[in-house]
Scaffold this active site. Structure first.
Site, PDB file in Angstrom:
ATOM      1  N   GLY A   1      50.668  -1.273  69.680  1.00 14.52           N
ATOM      2  CA  GLY A   1      51.570  -0.829  70.734  1.00 14.52           C
ATOM      3  C   GLY A   1      52.616   0.109  70.201  1.00 14.52           C
TER       4      GLY A   1
ATOM      5  N   GLY B   1      54.123  -1.645  67.010  1.00 10.94           N
ATOM      6  CA  GLY B   1      53.430  -2.423  65.999  1.00 10.94           C
ATOM      7  C   GLY B   1      52.029  -2.825  66.375  1.00 10.94           C
TER       8      GLY B   1
ATOM      9  CG  ASP C   1      54.169   4.593  75.892  1.00 10.13           C
ATOM     10  OD1 ASP C   1      53.701   5.693  76.288  1.00 10.13           O
ATOM     11  OD2 ASP C   1      53.748   4.001  74.883  1.00 10.13           O
TER      12      ASP C   1
END
Length: 588
Positions: free
Chosen positions: A20, A23, A134
């Site tokens: 993601g 991480g 996002d």
């Protein structure tokens, strides 16, 4: 880290399942509670030093406050040695990006259903003062049961208070799904999330995002995102108009998350979505249509005599430029302004006013035949302004001229915070009167294209023998609109009228324009009540072009039947006239 490692003495790593914004994500087992969880270790570059750790803790604090069936729940934040880890609800199922990669484009109604679920989640997110920043297929999990789930708030930002959990030096988000304003370096807002949702659904229905796929140069994709020119969604079908609403370049023109949810749910349920947030062009058309119905059916007189105080300045109707009447700068006291040069028919120009409080007002300037106007009279030089009483969502001013022409200026509330419409109409009318008082109105800068409807006469589109199919219609007894871009006939046998009008609009579709009717290799659309109550409207798409924003648009021939004889009869007549009109139009 490896499979089998224990995190913070509690979470046993099983296998990596993705990555993601901050991480790598692992499937793990909570050894205290016995269930599966998803854990994410931050990349070293993101937690380098105190600032990076504050950023990760900030994400945890923001996401912990979000609770909704369409959001992957945040459970805990723990440390393993020097590494912070986030612990989240595990959702079994692929992400939307994987679904698209494996199976290609998804059916429009399935995409609409997923989109409605995601929009509901975003409504909850935005209601908590958080922007995701996002939204993309890889951050949408699609379980076998239950709603789609929005995940990875690794670059989320609280929009209340002082916390910012983004890397300030970088554009946050994935370039292929970025809103144009974010790609141009502006701060992301809730409206940017709605654009990214639209781009995500575009990718789901088309098979690739609007600004380029994974193999494209990221900088080239970012440049395309900054330009904000979205290609047509050829596979979208009934979803197309909703995608167009979400992918508007101007954030003020996009629906909010709640409105988007309702629009998408309507498409998923095979219902017509209410597109008031996006199809402002159609809203203006329908509003003027209702007034037209009243005048045509009730017999309200519309002609007024010329006044000696006015001055003849219009000249040739087809070359007079209605946009020369506008003064967008004069309206900046009410907010930011933009002139829209191809809005409605060829006798029209608009100024869009966006107020500081988020309201949007459409100020419509129209050159028209003489019409009746009642109200207080204001004299500006040799031009008479009639200040009509405001009615709800609109306020109109009529400028009377001697050569059988009226200029109407109508300020109409479109959406958002309300403002003083009559104050806007007064400023616009006064400036237009000052322009008219100087002398002859400026001419259009360029002539219309050879195949444009602007070169045709609406009164000549339908042959006389075709018009006679409507009972009581005398083809020679007609009312010609300004420039010959509108024509009306009234039946002498029954309460029925025929209206032919030229328009400019977004590409026609079954969602907005009714049932398609095929005639050879061409088609038109037929919609009961399409021109107001007790009407049937046939619309024929004629010549496509790109509007001033680079968006697909087109010239449209409309044929409306108005009367109290029932929709089946009205639509049968409108369809009959439209079939004939198709054969008489020039090749586009």
């Amino acid at each position: 880290m490896d499979a089998g490692d224990l995190i913070a003495g509690r979470y046993r790593l099983a296998e990596p399942i993705g990555s993601g914004g901050m991480g790598v994500v692992w499937l793990a087992v909570d050894e205290q509670l016995g269930g599966p969880v998803a854990v994410k270790r931050a990349r070293s570059s993101d937690v380098d030093g105190a600032r990076g750790r504050r950023r990760l803790r900030g994400e945890a604090g923001i996401v912990a406050g979000l609770t909704h069936p369409g959001i992957v729940r945040f459970l805990d934040v723990v440390d393993e040695g020097a590494q912070p880890w986030l612990v989240m609800e595990y959702v079994a199922g692929p992400d939307l990006g994987e679904l698209i990669e494996r199976g290609g484009p998804l059916p429009p109604r399935r995409v609409a259903a997923l989109g409605a679920q995601l929009a509901a989640a975003l409504a909850a997110v935005h209601g908590c003062g958080v922007v995701h920043r996002d939204v993309k297929p890889g951050n949408v999990l699609v379980p076998a049961d239950g709603p789609a789930r929005l995940t990875d708030f690794g670059i989320s930002r609280a929009v209340t208070g002082d916390a910012t959990v983004s890397q300030a030096a970088l554009v946050a988000g994935t370039p292929a799904y970025l809103a144009p304003e974010v790609a141009n370096g502006e701060q992301a807002t809730a409206a940017a999330d709605l654009f990214s949702l639209g781009a995500t659904l575009f990718a789901a229905v088309q098979g690739q995002p609007p600004f380029g796929g994974a193999g494209d140069n990221p900088l080239a994709v970012l440049r395309r995102a900054a330009a904000g020119t979205v290609p047509p969604a050829s596979r979208a079908g009934p979803l197309g108009p909703v995608l167009s609403a979400l992918l508007q370049r101007d954030p003020a023109d996009r629906p909010d998350a709640g409105q988007a949810r309702r629009m998408l749910a309507a498409v998923a349920d095979d219902r017509k979505p209410l597109l008031g947030q996006q199809i402002r062009r159609r809203l203006g058309l329908r509003a003027s249509a209702v007034a037209g119905v009243v005048a045509l059916i009730s017999g309200v007189p519309v002609l007024m005599s010329a006044t000696p105080e006015s001055i003849a300045i219009i000249g040739d109707e087809r070359t007079a430029d209605p946009c020369a009447l506008t003064d967008a700068v004069a309206l900046t006291g009410f907010g930011s302004t933009e002139v829209d040069t191809d809005y409605g028919s060829f006798n029209r120009c608009d100024v869009i006013v966006r107020t500081a409080g988020g309201g949007v007002v459409d100020v419509k300037y129209e050159l028209r035949p003489p019409l009746k106007a009642d109200g207080l009279v204001q004299q500006v030089g040799r031009v008479r302004i009639v200040r009509e009483r405001g009615h709800g969502d609109q306020c109109r001013r009529a400028l009377q001229l001697t050569e059988q022409t009226t200029v109407t200026i109508n300020a109409r509330h479109d959406r958002g915070e309300r403002t003083d419409l009559c104050a806007i109409a007064d400023v616009a009318a006064t400036r237009a009167a000052e322009i008219l008082d100087r002398g002859r109105l400026a001419r259009r800068a360029t002539p219309p294209e050879p195949a444009s409807l602007a070169r045709l006469d609406a009164c000549a589109v339908l042959p006389a023998d075709t018009l006679r199919r409507v009972p009581g219609i005398d083809p020679g007894d007609r009312v010609r609109g300004f420039g010959g871009w509108e024509c009306r006939w009234r039946s002498s046998a029954e309460p029925m009228s025929v209206l032919v009008i030229f328009d400019r609009d977004q590409p026609l579709s079954p969602v907005d324009d009714g049932v398609p009717q095929q005639v050879g290799d061409r088609r038109f659309f037929l919609r009961p009540d399409g021109w107001g109550p007790e009407t049937c409207l046939a619309r024929i798409g004629h010549r496509g072009y790109l509007d001033q924003h680079g968006q697909q648009a087109g010239e449209v021939l409309g044929i409306a039947l108005l009367g109290r004889t029932g929709h089946p009869r009205l639509c049968a007549l409108a369809g009959d006239l439209a079939r004939t009109a198709l054969t008489s139009l020039p090749s586009a």
